[in-house]
Write an enzyme that holds these catalytic residues in place. Structure first.
Site, PDB file in Angstrom:
ATOM      1  CB  SER A   1      -0.908  -0.019   1.225  1.00 12.17           C
ATOM      2  OG  SER A   1      -0.157   0.003   2.414  1.00 12.17           O
TER       3      SER A   1
ATOM      4  CG  HIS B   1      -0.539  -5.582   4.410  1.00 13.43           C
ATOM      5  ND1 HIS B   1      -0.156  -4.822   5.481  1.00 13.43           N
ATOM      6  CD2 HIS B   1      -0.060  -4.953   3.306  1.00 13.43           C
ATOM      7  CE1 HIS B   1       0.531  -3.776   5.049  1.00 13.43           C
ATOM      8  NE2 HIS B   1       0.592  -3.833   3.738  1.00 13.43           N
TER       9      HIS B   1
ATOM     10  CD  GLU C   1      -0.329  -2.079   9.050  1.00 16.95           C
ATOM     11  OE1 GLU C   1       0.215  -1.615  10.067  1.00 16.95           O
ATOM     12  OE2 GLU C   1       0.110  -1.888   7.897  1.00 16.95           O
TER      13      GLU C   1
ATOM     14  CD  GLU D   1       2.585  -5.214   7.677  1.00 13.29           C
ATOM     15  OE1 GLU D   1       1.994  -4.859   8.720  1.00 13.29           O
ATOM     16  OE2 GLU D   1       3.045  -4.411   6.840  1.00 13.29           O
TER      17      GLU D   1
ATOM     18  CG  ASP E   1      -1.863   1.701   8.538  1.00 14.67           C
ATOM     19  OD1 ASP E   1      -2.542   2.658   8.110  1.00 14.67           O
ATOM     20  OD2 ASP E   1      -0.845   1.281   7.950  1.00 14.67           O
TER      21      ASP E   1
ATOM     22  CD  GLU F   1       0.389   3.751   9.812  1.00 16.53           C
ATOM     23  OE1 GLU F   1       0.658   3.130  10.870  1.00 16.53           O
ATOM     24  OE2 GLU F   1       0.860   3.435   8.711  1.00 16.53           O
TER      25      GLU F   1
ATOM     26  CG  ASP G   1       2.478   5.040   5.966  1.00 15.94           C
ATOM     27  OD1 ASP G   1       3.535   5.380   5.403  1.00 15.94           O
ATOM     28  OD2 ASP G   1       1.989   3.894   5.815  1.00 15.94           O
TER      29      ASP G   1
ATOM     30  CE  LYS H   1       5.395   2.272   5.768  1.00 17.08           C
ATOM     31  NZ  LYS H   1       4.184   2.428   4.926  1.00 17.08           N
TER      32      LYS H   1
ATOM     33  CG  HIS I   1       7.213  -3.650   9.053  1.00 16.08           C
ATOM     34  ND1 HIS I   1       6.659  -4.892   9.251  1.00 16.08           N
ATOM     35  CD2 HIS I   1       6.168  -2.780   9.159  1.00 16.08           C
ATOM     36  CE1 HIS I   1       5.360  -4.777   9.454  1.00 16.08           C
ATOM     37  NE2 HIS I   1       5.031  -3.511   9.413  1.00 16.08           N
TER      38      HIS I   1
ATOM     39  CE  LYS J   1       2.988   0.162  10.320  1.00 20.04           C
ATOM     40  NZ  LYS J   1       1.730   0.515   9.648  1.00 20.04           N
TER      41      LYS J   1
END
Ligand code: 2PG
Ligand code: MG
Length: 422
Positions: free
Chosen positions: A42, A155, A164, A205, A242, A284, A314, A339, A367, A390
């Site tokens: 994403s 994910h 998430e 993840e 998230d 997030e 993010d 990131k 990550h 995270k």
């Protein structure tokens, strides 16, 4: 001063089995180190460019052979004989050599692999831990883990819209205690899922990826697991989300709750109800990367209602100084996800973290959903005294490797090391 004598890029594979780049740097003092670059699913439009060989059908358009070639030819030639302790200069030369705003020519993946490998080998050459080499401060703290224990969105191959569902063990007084708490909650969650005949296979993840009715059901399962593990929900362990709403956004509307697209006002209401009902402490990417107005309105509402919620940018900030500055001015959030591959060099990453901290923003080192055995971000989180990290659930070696590295750092720092303040 030790000098670079050899820079060697190669194609390897990430945790999703997709090609990525690893670069190894050798010094004239005999030391060497390597770095593997991660990759997101994403991704934000404003991220630095990930160079892939779209036209090479041998790897279905996913190979990074051009990126490897860039490292082994242009970049290698340019940085040979450089002083390895001058990270700023190395990074600046890489930025200038590329010459584009989003590192489109050489690829941010090529550049970052060199930038990280340079930091690592510098630390090896000095014979000190990487976090110490990267750190400006004498005192380092350990970050709270944000463990993504139920995976949805891009994910996982399931029905969950939010990407998430994470837990943060606020009660923990040490990093090892933090991991222990997460371990206990995850094991209870697994037991609960099994008892309801829900799948306990994991997503990208490492979190479970069951097909559940809706977001609320995922949250309720986690709350039950926290409770059954003997912890107080909200106090000992809280929930962090998230939304990754770029993925749920179309023509000014969001489909966060279910598949119906709603306007921003309704979406803000939805979030507000969610945080009023459940012990959620962090959200997030509640809005898309261009919807600055909704970010500011949500932030204003949270403040006016005196809710203590971390609002994390993010895809909004993409670890970019200009975008973070705009966010600070517009009061869009109060935390930033970091990131390194969103921006492409370590010097720029450190600059953004400094800017965030100066403006009382929390930094969360992160990550990517496609990751590897490389544990650089664990050291980065300690070096920068970031309040959180995270890096997925306590499963899949590419995720666990970061937590294991932090356990080692904790041991190295000794008994008096503190957790960061959240
Ligand atoms: C995110 C990340 C990491 P991806 O959205 O925060 O969890 O996902 O790497 O797919 O962008
Ligand atoms: Mg995100």
């Amino acid at each position: 001063m030790p000098k670079i004598i050899n820079v060697n890029g190669r194609q390897v594979f990430d945790s999703r089995g997709i090609p990525t780049i690893e670069t190894e740097i050798h010094l004239d003092d005999g030391h060497y180190a390597s770095a593997i670059v991660p990759s997101g699913a994403s991704t934000g439009t404003y991220e630095a460019h990930e160079l892939r060989d779209k036209e090479n059908k041998d790897f279905l358009g996913k190979s990074v052979l051009k990126s490897v070639k860039n490292v082994n030819t242009e970049i290698s030639k340019e940085i040979k004989n450089f002083d390895i302790f001058d990270q700023k200069k190395i990074d600046q030369v890489l930025i200038d050599l590329d010459g584009t705003k989003q590192k489109k020519r050489l690829g941010a993946n090529s550049i970052l692999s060199v930038s990280i490998a340079a930091c690592k080998v510098a630390a090896v050459s000095k014979n000190i831990s990487l976090y110490k080499y990267l750190s400006n401060s004498k005192k380092n703290s350990l970050p709270y883990p944000l463990m993504n224990i139920i995976n949805g969105g891009a994910h996982a191959n399931n029905t969950l819209r939010i990407q998430e569902f994470m837990i943060r063990p606020d009660k923990a007084k040490s990093f090892s205690e933090a991991v222990k708490i997460c371990f206990l909650v995850i094991q209870k969650l697994k037991f609960l899922m099994n008892s309801k005949n829900l799948s306990t296979t994991v997503g990208d993840e490492g979190g479970f990826a069951p097909s559940l009715k809706n977001n609320e059901q995922a949250i309720e399962f986690i709350l039950e697991a926290i409770d059954k593990a003997g912890f107080k929900t909200g106090k000992d362990v809280c929930i962090c989300l998230d939304v990754a709403s770029n993925e749920l956004f179309k023509e000014g509307k969001y489909a966060v709750n279910n598949s119906n697209f709603e306007n921003s006002k309704k979406t803000i209401e939805y979030y507000f109800n969610l945080i009023s009902k459940y012990p959620i402490k962090s959200i997030e990417d509640p809005f898309s990367e261009n919807d600055w107005i909704s970010w500011s309105e949500f932030n204003k509402l949270i403040k006016s209602k005196k809710k203590n919620i971390q609002i994390v940018g993010d895809d909004l900030f993409v670890t970019n100084k200009e975008r973070l500055s705009k966010g600070i001015k517009e009061k869009a959030a109060n935390a930033i996800l970091i990131k390194p591959n969103q921006i492409g060099t370590i010097s720029e990453t450190l600059e953004v973290i400094n800017l965030a901290h100066k403006n009382k923003y929390n930094s969360i080192i992160s990550h990517r959903s496609g990751d590897s055995e490389d544990t650089f971000i664990a050291d980065l989180s300690v070096a920068t005294n970031s309040s959180q990290i995270k890096t997925g659930s306590l499963s899949r070696s590419e995720r666990v490797a970061k937590y294991n590295r932090l356990l080692k750092i904790e041991e190295e720092l000794g008994k008096n090391v503190k957790m960061a303040s959240i």
